[in-house]
Design a protein around this motif. Sequence first.
Motif, short mmCIF file in Angstrom:
data_model
loop_
_atom_site.label_atom_id
_atom_site.label_comp_id
_atom_site.label_asym_id
_atom_site.label_seq_id
_atom_site.Cartn_x
_atom_site.Cartn_y
_atom_site.Cartn_z
N ALA A 843 -5.52 6.27 2.77
CA ALA A 843 -5.16 5.24 3.76
C ALA A 843 -3.75 4.75 3.47
CB ALA A 843 -6.14 4.07 3.70
N ALA A 844 -2.95 4.63 4.51
CA ALA A 844 -1.57 4.12 4.37
C ALA A 844 -1.37 3.03 5.43
CB ALA A 844 -0.56 5.25 4.56
N SER A 845 -0.95 1.87 4.98
CA SER A 845 -0.73 0.74 5.89
C SER A 845 0.59 0.08 5.58
CB SER A 845 -1.86 -0.28 5.77
OG SER A 845 -1.93 -0.78 4.44
N VAL A 846 1.17 -0.57 6.58
CA VAL A 846 2.46 -1.25 6.43
C VAL A 846 2.24 -2.75 6.46
CG1 VAL A 846 4.77 -1.56 7.39
CG2 VAL A 846 3.66 0.67 7.52
N VAL A 847 2.81 -3.44 5.48
CA VAL A 847 2.66 -4.90 5.38
C VAL A 847 4.03 -5.54 5.51
CG1 VAL A 847 1.92 -6.80 3.91
CG2 VAL A 847 0.64 -4.65 3.90
N CYS A 848 4.15 -6.50 6.42
CA CYS A 848 5.36 -7.31 6.57
C CYS A 848 5.07 -8.69 6.01
CB CYS A 848 5.78 -7.41 8.04
SG CYS A 848 6.31 -5.84 8.74
N GLN A 849 5.78 -9.06 4.96
CA GLN A 849 5.50 -10.32 4.29
C GLN A 849 6.12 -11.51 5.03
OE1 GLN A 849 3.53 -10.46 1.75
NE2 GLN A 849 3.41 -8.31 1.10
N ASP A 850 5.41 -12.63 5.02
CA ASP A 850 5.91 -13.94 5.43
C ASP A 850 6.67 -13.88 6.75
OD1 ASP A 850 4.80 -14.82 3.07
OD2 ASP A 850 6.65 -14.48 1.93
N THR A 851 7.96 -14.29 6.72
CA THR A 851 8.75 -14.41 7.95
C THR A 851 9.05 -13.06 8.58
OG1 THR A 851 10.78 -14.41 6.62
CG2 THR A 851 9.82 -16.55 7.14
N LEU A 852 8.95 -11.99 7.81
CA LEU A 852 9.27 -10.68 8.36
C LEU A 852 8.31 -10.30 9.50
CD1 LEU A 852 11.15 -8.22 8.04
CD2 LEU A 852 9.49 -7.26 6.44
N PHE A 885 16.83 -9.61 10.22
CA PHE A 885 15.93 -9.77 9.07
C PHE A 885 16.64 -9.31 7.80
CE2 PHE A 885 15.43 -5.60 10.86
CZ PHE A 885 15.32 -4.75 9.77
N VAL A 886 16.04 -9.66 6.65
CA VAL A 886 16.60 -9.30 5.34
C VAL A 886 15.61 -8.45 4.55
CG1 VAL A 886 17.42 -10.18 3.12
CG2 VAL A 886 18.05 -11.36 5.24
N ASP A 887 14.37 -8.89 4.48
CA ASP A 887 13.37 -8.18 3.68
C ASP A 887 12.99 -6.85 4.32
OD1 ASP A 887 13.34 -10.25 1.84
OD2 ASP A 887 11.80 -11.35 2.96
N ALA A 888 12.34 -6.02 3.53
CA ALA A 888 11.87 -4.72 4.03
C ALA A 888 10.35 -4.69 4.01
CB ALA A 888 12.43 -3.58 3.18
N PRO A 889 9.72 -4.05 4.99
CA PRO A 889 8.26 -3.92 4.96
C PRO A 889 7.81 -3.02 3.81
CG PRO A 889 9.18 -2.64 6.76
CD PRO A 889 10.31 -3.42 6.18
N VAL A 890 6.57 -3.21 3.40
CA VAL A 890 6.03 -2.47 2.26
C VAL A 890 4.97 -1.50 2.77
CG1 VAL A 890 4.78 -2.64 0.08
CG2 VAL A 890 6.48 -4.36 0.68
N LEU A 891 5.07 -0.25 2.32
CA LEU A 891 4.08 0.78 2.64
C LEU A 891 3.08 0.84 1.49
CD1 LEU A 891 3.19 3.14 4.49
CD2 LEU A 891 4.66 4.62 3.12
N ASN A 892 1.83 0.48 1.79
CA ASN A 892 0.76 0.53 0.79
C ASN A 892 -0.07 1.79 0.99
OD1 ASN A 892 1.36 -1.92 -0.47
ND2 ASN A 892 0.30 -3.07 1.12
N ILE A 893 -0.21 2.58 -0.06
CA ILE A 893 -0.99 3.82 -0.01
C ILE A 893 -2.13 3.72 -1.01
CG2 ILE A 893 -0.94 6.33 -0.26
CD1 ILE A 893 2.36 4.77 0.00
N GLN A 894 -3.32 4.06 -0.58
CA GLN A 894 -4.48 4.12 -1.46
C GLN A 894 -5.25 5.41 -1.21
OE1 GLN A 894 -6.91 0.59 -1.03
NE2 GLN A 894 -5.87 -0.42 -2.72
N PHE A 895 -5.71 6.03 -2.29
CA PHE A 895 -6.54 7.23 -2.16
C PHE A 895 -7.27 7.47 -3.47
CE2 PHE A 895 -2.34 8.45 -3.57
CZ PHE A 895 -2.57 9.33 -4.62
N ARG A 896 -8.27 8.29 -3.39
CA ARG A 896 -9.03 8.64 -4.60
C ARG A 896 -8.67 10.05 -5.04
NH1 ARG A 896 -12.57 5.35 -6.67
NH2 ARG A 896 -13.29 3.55 -5.46
N TYR A 897 -8.30 10.15 -6.29
CA TYR A 897 -7.95 11.44 -6.89
C TYR A 897 -8.83 11.64 -8.12
CZ TYR A 897 -5.41 14.87 -9.68
OH TYR A 897 -5.08 15.96 -10.46
#
Length: 1028
Positions: A843-852, A885-897
Motif C-alpha cells: 500500500a502506498a499513500s500520500v500524506v499532506c501535513q497541516d497547512t499543506l 507552499f513550502v513543505d513537501a507531501p510524504v509518500l508512505n509505503i507499507q508492505f510485508r516481506y
Amino acid sequence: MPAVSKGDGMRGLAVFISDIRNCKSKEAEIKRINKELANIRSKFKGDKALDGYSKKKYVCKLLFIFLLGHDIDFGHMEAVNLLSSNKYTEKQIGYLFISVLVNSNSDLISLINNALKNDLSSRNPTFMNLALHCIANVGSREMAEAFAAEVPRILVAGDTMDSVKQSAALCLLRLNRTSPDLVLMGEWTARVVHLLNDQHLGVVTAATSLITTLAQKSPEDFKTSVSLAVARLSRIVSSASTDLQDYTYYFVAAPWLSVKLLRLLQCYPPPEDGAIRGRLTECLETILNKAQEPPKSKKVQHSNAKNAVLFEAISLIIHHDSEPTLLVRACNQLGQFLQHRETNLRYLALESMCTLASSEFSHEAVKTHIETVINALKSERDVSVRQRAVDLLYAMCDRSNAKQIVAEMLSYLETADYSIREEIVLKVAILAEKYAVDYTWYVDTILNLIRFAGDYVSDEVWYRVIQIVINRDEVQGYAAKTVFEALQAPACHENLVKVGGYILGEFGNLIAGDSRSSPLIQFDLLHSKFHLCSVPTRALLLSAYIKFINLFPEVKGTIQEVLRSDSQLRNADVELQQRAVEYLRLSCIASTDILATVLEEMPPFPERESSILAKLKRKKGPGNLHPDLDENRKERSANGGTADHSSTTSNAKSSPLSFVGDLLAPASTAPPTNRPRPVSSSYLLQAPLTPMPPQASAVPVLLSTGPLFQVAASPTPSTDLLGLGSTITTQNSAPPASKGTSLLVDVFSENIAAFPVETPVAVGPVADENFSSFLPNTPQVAYANATLPTAEEPEDKFVCKNNGVLYENQLLQIGLKSEFRQNLGRMYVFFGNKTSTQFMNFAASVVCQDTLQAQLNVHAKPADPTVDGGAQLQQILNIECVSDFVDAPVLNIQFRYGGTLQSIAVKLPITLNKFFQPTEMTSQDFFQRWKQLGAPQQEVQKIFKAKHSMDTEVTKAKIMGFGAALLDGVDPNPSNFVGAGVIHTKTTQVGCLLRLEPNTQAQMYRLTLRTSRDTVSQRLCDLLSEQF
C-alpha cells in the motif's frame, strides 16, 4: 589483557560442550540442552546467592546455547549484574552476552547504560575498552543518545591511554554510521583532527578512519586535516621499513594507514597551499618510484600491501586531475599491470585506466595501450576482466581510433559472453554514431550488430538508425540499398526486418530504378518475412505496404490483394485487422494527390540526446560511462591540440549527434522543428484521415511503430488527440524552439510525452477521467542499475529535473517520472521489487501535513496489493497546486516481506517551481516590471558560495530546468543571467523575475528574486540557490 586466574577455566562449561558434541542425534542434543536450561533456571531462581564465577559460567552456557540456534528468554539480569564485577573475566562475559543477546528495545537498557557510564568514568583502561566495545557492538540509537557526547571527550582527553583512544575513535565511527544526526563534533573538531599528529600510529589509524567519514559529511569542518594528513603521509613514505617496525607489514611501512590517509585526501580538491601541494606531489612520486623497485620479498603479502598503497595513490592522482606528469606516470604504471600474471591486478589496472581515459592529460597515454587491451579482450579467461577491457576500449575511443575499436568490439561480439552482449551492443551503437564521419559506415555497423547479436539489439538501437537515416539525405539511398541486400539472406533477425520495412517504406523509391530491386521485388522480399514476424513487426510492415502504394502505383493491386485477404481482414489481432481495413479503404477511395499528401515522407527529427546512451546510463550507472561532457577535449586530442568544429557547425544534417549526458540541456539546442511525439493508434482513431492540400499545415502523427500519416491540425474536437480540449499549434505557427523550456530527449526514447513539449497547451478544468490523457501511458522503466540516491533531500535533487530514482534500499527501489502544466501535474511512481520474494499487502499513500492540505491536492490512484519478485508496480499521482507552499507531501509505503511489516516514508519532490511557466519579455518590459516590483517585501536577495563548478552552460540549463525563461541581452553585464516566469496556482498567478550574478574569481553568486508575493520570493530563492 589481565592474566586469567586459575579458577577461570569453567570446567562445567567444557563438560557441557563435550556432552553436546557427543550427542548422536538432534533429539539427544535438544534433550541435553533442555536439561541444562532447567538446571540454569533453577540456579538463578534458587534462594542461595550465586557467586560471580557461577554466574559467569551459567551465562556462558546460555550464550553457547544461543549460538547453537536456540532461543534464550532468561539470564539477562544476571548478565547485567556481571557488569558491576571488578573481575575482568566476569565483566567481559557480561558485556559479551549483552552485545549478542540484548536488543535496543530491552527494558534493561537503562541499567546497562548506568554500568557503561561507571566503567567509562573508572579510568581503568581495561574496563573503558570493554565499555567502548560494547557501545560500538550494540550501536543502538539509545546508546548514541547516551554516549555521543561522552566518547569524544574520552577521545581527546590528554590523560587517556593510547589503546582507549583507539577504541574511542572506532566507537565514535560506529555511532556516526548508525546515528549520524546525534554525533556532533562541534568544539572537539580541531582536537580530533590533531590526533593525526599523535605519536602512536594505532591512534592515527583509528582517527583517520573517523575523520574520513566525518569529512565526507562536513568537509569544511575538517579541511585542516589535509595538511596534517600530507605531513603524516610524507613521514611514512620517506621512512625505511625498519623505522616503523611495529607497523611494518612485509617490508611495507604502515600500509593500512597509508591507504586511509590517501583516501582521506580524496575528500578534498588539490591543496591550494603551494608547499603542501609540492609535498603531496613528492609523496605520490615516491610511491610510484617504490612500485618500480625490485620486490623485497617473494611473499604475496608483500606485493599485496605495496600494490594497495599504489592503487590508492593512483586514485588520488585521478581525483585531483591536475598534475599531467603524475597522470602519465600512473597510466604507464597501470600499463605494466595489464600483462601481469595476477588476474586481480589486471582487473584493477583496466578499471583505473577507464577513469584515467577521461582526463585530457592522460587520454593520449591511455591510447598507447590499445593493442594490449584488445589482446586482453581476445585472450582473457575471466569474463569480468574482459568486461573491463570493453569498458576501457569504450573510454579511450575518439575520432582517431573509432573504426579500429568498433571493428574489434564487433569481432568480439560473435564470441562474447551472453551476460555482456547487450552492453557491448549499446556501446558499439553509441561509438559508431558519435564518431561517424561517413554515415555509410554507421549504417553498415548497425546492420552488422543486428546480424551478429540481433537478440541483444534493443529497440533504442534500431530506432536510432532510423532517425539518423531520415535526418541525413546523403545516406538514405545507401541505407535502402544495403538493407535490401541484407534482407535477401535466408534467415534474418526480426530487428533487421523492422529496419528494412521502415527504410524501404520511406526510401525504396531511391533504388527502384534498378531492375534487381524493382518495386515488386522489394514488396515480395518484405512480404516473404511477414508470416515469420511478431504482431508489432507485422503492423509496421502493413504501414510500409501502404507507403508502397504511394511510392509505386504499379504495385497497388498486388498490395490491395494482400490487404483484402482473410488473413488480414479477419486477423485475430485487433491491431492488424484495423490497419488492414483502414489501409485498404484508404487506398481505394483516396486520389493520388490525397495519398501523396497523407503518406508523404517523414520530416527530420530534432537532434537530441540519444536514447541508446540513456539506456546505457540506466544499465551501468552514470559513474561508469564514457565522459562525453567535454567534447572539446576529445577533439583536441584527436586533432593535435586544436578543436575542429567545422564538422559540427557547417551543416546540421551531417553533424554527429550530441551526446551530452545532462538531460538539463536547454531546448534551444534543438533545431526549430516542432516534431510531435508518437501517439498510439488508439488516439489516431479519434482523428479522421481527412484530405489536405500540400500547402496546408499539418501535424504528422506516428502510427504506432509504423511510418507517419498526417492528421488535420485544425483545432476541432475531432482532432483533440489528447482529450484535453486544447489547441494544438501547428508547425507553421509554432513558437521557435529556443523559447521552449521543457527538457527534450530523443523522440524514440522511453522518456517522452505524448505531445510536443514546446506546443502550448491550454488546460482548462479537467475531469479525472480525462486526466489520463494529460500525460502518456509511460512504459515502466527499469531503474535497477541506477545510482543510489545521495544524502541530499529529494526536493533538492529533483528541483531542476522530473525523472530519476527517489529512494532505494536492499528491498525496494522507487523511481519517478513527472510532468507539469500550469497548476496541474501528474507523477508516475514506479516501485521495483529488488528481491525474488513477493511483496504482500502493498500500500502506498500520500500524506499532506497541516497547512499543506489546503495548499496542495494530491490524489493517488490505488495500487496493486502485491508486487512479484523482480517485478515493477506503477502508481499514478494527480497533483493540483491550490496556493503557494513550502513543505513537501510524504509518500508512505507499507508492505510485508517474508512475514515482516516494512514501512518507508519519503518526501515527494513536489516543489513550488514545478508550477513555473516561462514568460518571454523584452528588455524594456523586463525593467519596467522590475521597477514595479520594487517594494522591500517583494524582493529577496541571497549571496552564497558556489558548491559546483561555475560553468555557463550548466547554469543556463539549471535556470531553464527550474522553469524560468532565460532572457538573453537583457542584463547590461553579459555574464549575468536573467529569467522570467509565472507561478500558476488554482487561486492566483504570481509573476516572478530573477537575476543571477556570478563572481568566478570569488566563486560566489548573488541571486535576486522579485515577485508579487513575498512568500513566493523567499521559497523560490531558497530552492534555486541550492542548485549552484
